[in-house]
Design a protein around this motif. Structure first.
Motif, short mmCIF file in Angstrom:
data_model
loop_
_atom_site.label_atom_id
_atom_site.label_comp_id
_atom_site.label_asym_id
_atom_site.label_seq_id
_atom_site.Cartn_x
_atom_site.Cartn_y
_atom_site.Cartn_z
N LEU A 39 17.83 -49.09 -27.19
CA LEU A 39 17.07 -50.16 -26.56
C LEU A 39 16.70 -49.77 -25.08
O LEU A 39 15.64 -49.77 -24.65
N MET A 40 17.81 -49.05 -24.28
CA MET A 40 17.74 -48.83 -22.72
C MET A 40 16.88 -47.45 -22.56
O MET A 40 15.99 -47.30 -21.78
N THR A 41 17.38 -46.30 -23.53
CA THR A 41 16.57 -45.19 -22.97
C THR A 41 16.07 -44.36 -24.22
O THR A 41 15.55 -43.41 -24.01
N GLY A 42 16.31 -44.89 -25.52
CA GLY A 42 15.67 -44.14 -26.37
C GLY A 42 16.51 -42.93 -26.74
O GLY A 42 15.94 -42.03 -27.41
N GLY A 43 17.68 -42.59 -26.22
CA GLY A 43 18.48 -41.45 -26.13
C GLY A 43 17.78 -40.31 -25.19
O GLY A 43 18.50 -39.06 -24.68
N GLY A 44 16.85 -40.60 -24.41
CA GLY A 44 16.21 -39.79 -23.36
C GLY A 44 17.06 -40.08 -21.93
O GLY A 44 17.80 -40.72 -22.20
N PRO A 45 16.78 -39.44 -20.89
CA PRO A 45 15.51 -38.37 -20.92
C PRO A 45 16.25 -37.00 -21.32
O PRO A 45 17.54 -36.82 -21.01
N ASN A 46 15.40 -36.16 -22.02
CA ASN A 46 15.95 -34.76 -22.36
C ASN A 46 17.13 -35.04 -23.17
O ASN A 46 18.04 -34.12 -22.98
N ASN A 47 17.34 -35.98 -24.15
CA ASN A 47 18.46 -36.32 -24.75
C ASN A 47 19.95 -36.31 -24.14
O ASN A 47 20.91 -36.11 -24.57
N ALA A 48 19.85 -36.71 -22.85
CA ALA A 48 21.14 -36.85 -21.87
C ALA A 48 21.83 -38.03 -22.60
O ALA A 48 22.95 -38.19 -22.16
N THR A 76 21.62 -39.16 -25.97
CA THR A 76 21.42 -39.40 -27.44
C THR A 76 22.97 -39.22 -27.62
O THR A 76 23.64 -38.15 -27.50
N MET A 77 23.30 -40.48 -28.56
CA MET A 77 24.57 -40.62 -28.71
C MET A 77 24.68 -40.27 -30.28
O MET A 77 23.66 -40.31 -30.95
N VAL A 78 25.75 -39.92 -31.01
CA VAL A 78 25.69 -39.69 -32.10
C VAL A 78 25.16 -40.83 -33.33
O VAL A 78 24.52 -40.49 -34.02
N GLY A 79 25.68 -42.00 -32.87
CA GLY A 79 24.95 -43.23 -33.57
C GLY A 79 23.59 -43.17 -33.53
O GLY A 79 22.85 -43.50 -34.72
N LEU A 80 22.79 -42.83 -32.39
CA LEU A 80 21.54 -42.79 -32.49
C LEU A 80 20.80 -41.61 -33.11
O LEU A 80 20.04 -41.67 -33.76
N LEU A 81 21.53 -40.43 -33.02
CA LEU A 81 21.00 -39.50 -33.59
C LEU A 81 20.92 -39.56 -35.25
O LEU A 81 20.04 -39.25 -35.93
N ILE A 82 22.04 -40.19 -35.82
CA ILE A 82 22.13 -40.50 -37.02
C ILE A 82 20.99 -41.45 -37.65
O ILE A 82 20.29 -41.32 -38.45
N PHE A 83 20.88 -42.37 -36.63
CA PHE A 83 19.74 -43.55 -36.90
C PHE A 83 18.34 -42.87 -36.83
O PHE A 83 17.53 -42.90 -37.67
N ASN A 84 18.12 -41.85 -36.08
CA ASN A 84 16.77 -41.20 -35.85
C ASN A 84 16.67 -40.38 -37.15
O ASN A 84 15.73 -40.29 -37.66
N ASN A 85 17.69 -39.61 -37.51
CA ASN A 85 17.56 -38.63 -38.60
C ASN A 85 17.25 -39.64 -39.92
O ASN A 85 16.43 -39.13 -40.57
N ALA A 86 18.01 -40.49 -40.10
CA ALA A 86 17.66 -41.61 -41.23
C ALA A 86 16.20 -42.26 -41.33
O ALA A 86 15.57 -41.93 -42.31
N PHE A 87 15.92 -42.85 -40.10
CA PHE A 87 15.07 -43.81 -40.17
C PHE A 87 13.84 -43.38 -39.25
O PHE A 87 12.69 -44.25 -39.25
N TRP A 145 25.67 -31.32 -31.41
CA TRP A 145 27.03 -31.00 -30.53
C TRP A 145 26.86 -31.69 -29.14
O TRP A 145 27.59 -32.24 -28.42
N LYS A 146 25.51 -31.66 -28.76
CA LYS A 146 25.18 -32.53 -27.42
C LYS A 146 25.38 -33.92 -27.72
O LYS A 146 25.80 -34.64 -26.67
N ALA A 147 24.83 -34.62 -28.76
CA ALA A 147 25.11 -35.98 -29.14
C ALA A 147 26.72 -36.09 -29.06
O ALA A 147 27.02 -37.48 -28.45
N MET A 148 27.45 -35.41 -29.79
CA MET A 148 28.79 -35.67 -29.81
C MET A 148 29.43 -35.49 -28.32
O MET A 148 30.19 -36.27 -28.09
N GLY A 149 28.99 -34.34 -27.78
CA GLY A 149 29.40 -34.47 -26.18
C GLY A 149 29.18 -35.64 -25.46
O GLY A 149 30.01 -36.31 -24.86
N ASN A 150 28.03 -35.99 -25.65
CA ASN A 150 27.38 -37.39 -24.92
C ASN A 150 28.26 -38.54 -25.29
O ASN A 150 28.87 -39.48 -24.49
N THR A 151 28.60 -38.71 -26.62
CA THR A 151 29.29 -39.81 -27.16
C THR A 151 30.72 -39.85 -26.39
O THR A 151 31.18 -40.87 -25.89
#
Lengths: 286, 300
Positions: free
Chosen positions: B242-251, B253-264, B73-79
């Motif tokens: 490439l720029m933040t890796g989703g950080g800091p503190n997942n600030a 983290t977009m859904v696309g990145l979350l899915i990528f991380n979960n998968a790969f 949900w955090k990632a959804m919110g960020n997106t």
């Protein structure tokens, strides 16, 4: 009369107005291309470590040392560019051929299931790539065992739905009478496609070729997934390696970035018309 | 006679049909293999705890777990935040720029079109490398130098959770309107002068012409750019990766990145597939809503 007043009786007002607009647009344009300017300028600086770098927006020095540093960094630096060239060129050619063939069939030939098939293609454009990425990865890497090959880099984009759509849209506007008369002259379907439709579609094929090449050249995600040795990486993935291995050497990093973007800049400046035309071909009519 | 004519006609169509299938053969195989099959497969994978050697069927667990997951949900919110901050602003900026370009001479128009389009051509990786350096947290960082000039203090742009998202948004504001400017400009050039003439006879000023002629005329283009912009924005991955890796503190983290991380990164293929399908449903839903409300009086 138009949106803007012509100030017919007072050319001075018009000149002043246009000058103000020009300056405003120029300022924003400068902000827009600043990163690119900064990248190119910085790449000609000395390859010293970050701590010693003076961040300057004017070139203090002009040297190719950082470019040399980038190419010396890995024995595969040239290979990355070659790989990108091979992949982007193949993808471009296969898309032009297969998308134009499919576009011709969908716009001009009658066959069973044409409508529903095309509808399915259109709907599939709405599916986010995140949905297909995991199964595609499993298919290419685990099932076909193609990781780290050119086939893996090329195959998934051998012909894209977007290009089929582009070709179909354009070819629909070619009058049927031309084909009818060719048919009467005894042309086969392939001859009609090859001798009549393709020459008439040159513009859209050029647009397609250029945009496909650009997409393929700039793509980062898929090559990142399916390559696992340096010698098979493309320039975009190679650049990322370089960045993480060398975050302290900024000028060579900018040199690498410049190298990865340079072919597209050259293409853009020589074929600008097609790039800009391509944007409007795909969009809805205004 | 009728019979012969009928059979000739049928044979012609049959021949044409065969050609039709021949012409779409490669495209169709590629589509089946690299789009249709993966979509079906994604659905199957999403119902499993996927392991290369023998997966377990887990039903809807991947979906329910994701919907209960705070990070999802955090990632959804960020997106969503990223979309709301970038898409409307980019549309407004490109419409304004297109309107401003309009009265200039053809040559000047082409010049601006080229300049504004240039960042679109540059590779995303190259741009992210440059922006990383622009946002350099040290005093010497270009952006820090610039804001110090206006009296602000140094910021750790990408490294602090209060500014990281803003940094990505700023980058989008300054690099992604080349395409929309050209689409808007094409729309503007298509407006018939008669409308302006009529408006002028009614005593309309410049802004009234914008309000009552330009904006309605550009509505189809706006809808197109809005829908494609939102779809693209919901799939954003590369810049955050490439720029933040989703950080800091997942600030960031977009859904696309979350899915990528979960998968790969964690190889949780089932979870990633489930989340990607949730994302697909959300995107489809938003597109439908946009068409329904914004597209009411748009004709194609």
């Amino acid at each position: 009369m138009a949106l803007y007043s012509n100030h017919a009786g007072n050319p001075k007002v018009k000149t002043t107005r246009n000058t103000i607009i020009f300056i405003a647009l120029l300022l924003f344009a400068l902000a827009t291309i600043f990163p690119i300017y900064f990248m190119v300028i910085s790449s000609f600086a000395d390859p010293v470590e970050a701590g010693a770098v003076s961040y300057s927006i004017l070139p203090s020095k002009f040297t190719f040392a950082s470019f040399k540093f980038f190419f010396d960094y890995s024995e595969y630096s040239y290979r990355w560019i070659l790989n990108s060239l091979i992949v982007a060129t193949t993808v471009m050619i296969s898309n032009v051929i297969f998308a134009s063939m499919a576009g011709y069939a969908f716009s001009k030939l009658r066959f069973k299931g044409r409508g529903p098939l095309f509808a399915v293609l259109l709907v599939s454009m709405m599916i986010p790539y995140q949905v297909t990425q995991v199964p595609l990865y499993i298919l290419v890497v685990n099932v076909f065992e193609l990781q780290n090959t050119y086939s893996a880099l090329i195959m998934p984009s051998i012909v894209t739905v977007y290009n089929i759509f582009l070709a179909k849209q354009f070819m629909s506007s070619i009058p049927n009478e031309i084909m009818e008369s060719a048919k009467i002259e005894g042309c086969s379907q392939f001859e009609i496609y090859w001798r009549i439709i393709l020459p008439l579609s040159k513009t859209v094929l050029a647009v397609m070729a250029i945009l496909t090449f650009m997409d393929s050249w700039n793509t980062f995600f898929w090559p990142l997934l399916v390559t696992n040795t340096m010698d098979m990486q493309t320039i975009q993935v190679g650049l990322k390696n370089f960045r993480f291995a060398n975050t302290t050497f900024i000028a060579p990093m900018m040199a690498g970035a410049t190298i990865s973007a340079l072919p597209m800049f050259i293409l853009f400046f020589s074929l600008q018309r097609y790039f800009l035309e391509g944007v409007t071909v795909g969009a809805v009519k205004g | 006679m009728a019979n012969i004519a009928g059979s000739i006609k049928r044979r012609r169509i049959k021949g044409e049909g065969a050609w039709g299938y021949a012409f779409i053969a490669v495209a169709l195989v590629a589509f089946a293999m690299f789009t249709a099959y993966p979509v079906v497969s994604a659905f199957m994978i999403s119902l499993q705890e996927y392991k290369p050697l023998g997966s377990t069927y887990v039903g809807l667990d991947n979906y329910t777990n994701s919907l209960k997951d705070a990070l999802f949900w955090k990632a959804m919110g960020n997106t969503l935040l990223y979309t709301v901050l970038t898409v409307p602003v980019n549309l407004l900026l490109s419409m304004a720029i297109a309107i401003l370009i309009l009265p200039l001479r053809k040559k000047t128009q082409s010049f601006f079109k080229a300049v504004y389009y240039l960042p679109v051509v540059a590779s995303g990786v190259a741009l992210s490398v440059v922006w990383l350096w622009i946002f350099d947290p040290m005093e010497g960082g270009i952006f820090n130098q610039l804001i110090r000039f206006f009296g602000f203090s140094n910021q750790n742009w990408l490294g602090s959770s209060s500014t990281a998202m803003f940094s990505l948004v700023l980058m989008s504001w300054l690099s992604s309107h080349g395409t929309s400017i050209i689409i808007y400009l094409a729309g503007l050039l298509g407006i018939d002068d008669a409308y302006y003439e009529a408006a002028e006879l009614d005593g309309a000023n410049f802004f009234q012409k914008i309000r009552y002629i330009v904006i309605p005329a550009l509505k189809p283009a706006t809808l197109f750019l809005l829908v494609t912009g939102v779809i693209a924005s919901f799939q954003v991955f590369q810049n955050a990766y490439l720029m933040t890796g989703g950080g800091p503190n997942n600030a960031t983290t977009m859904v696309g990145l979350l899915i990528f991380n979960n998968a790969f990164t964690y190889f949780e293929f089932g979870k990633a597939a489930a989340q990607s399908l949730i994302l697909a449903v959300i995107i489809a839903g938003i597109s439908v809503i946009q068409f329904k409300y914004a597209g009411k009086d748009v004709e194609y």
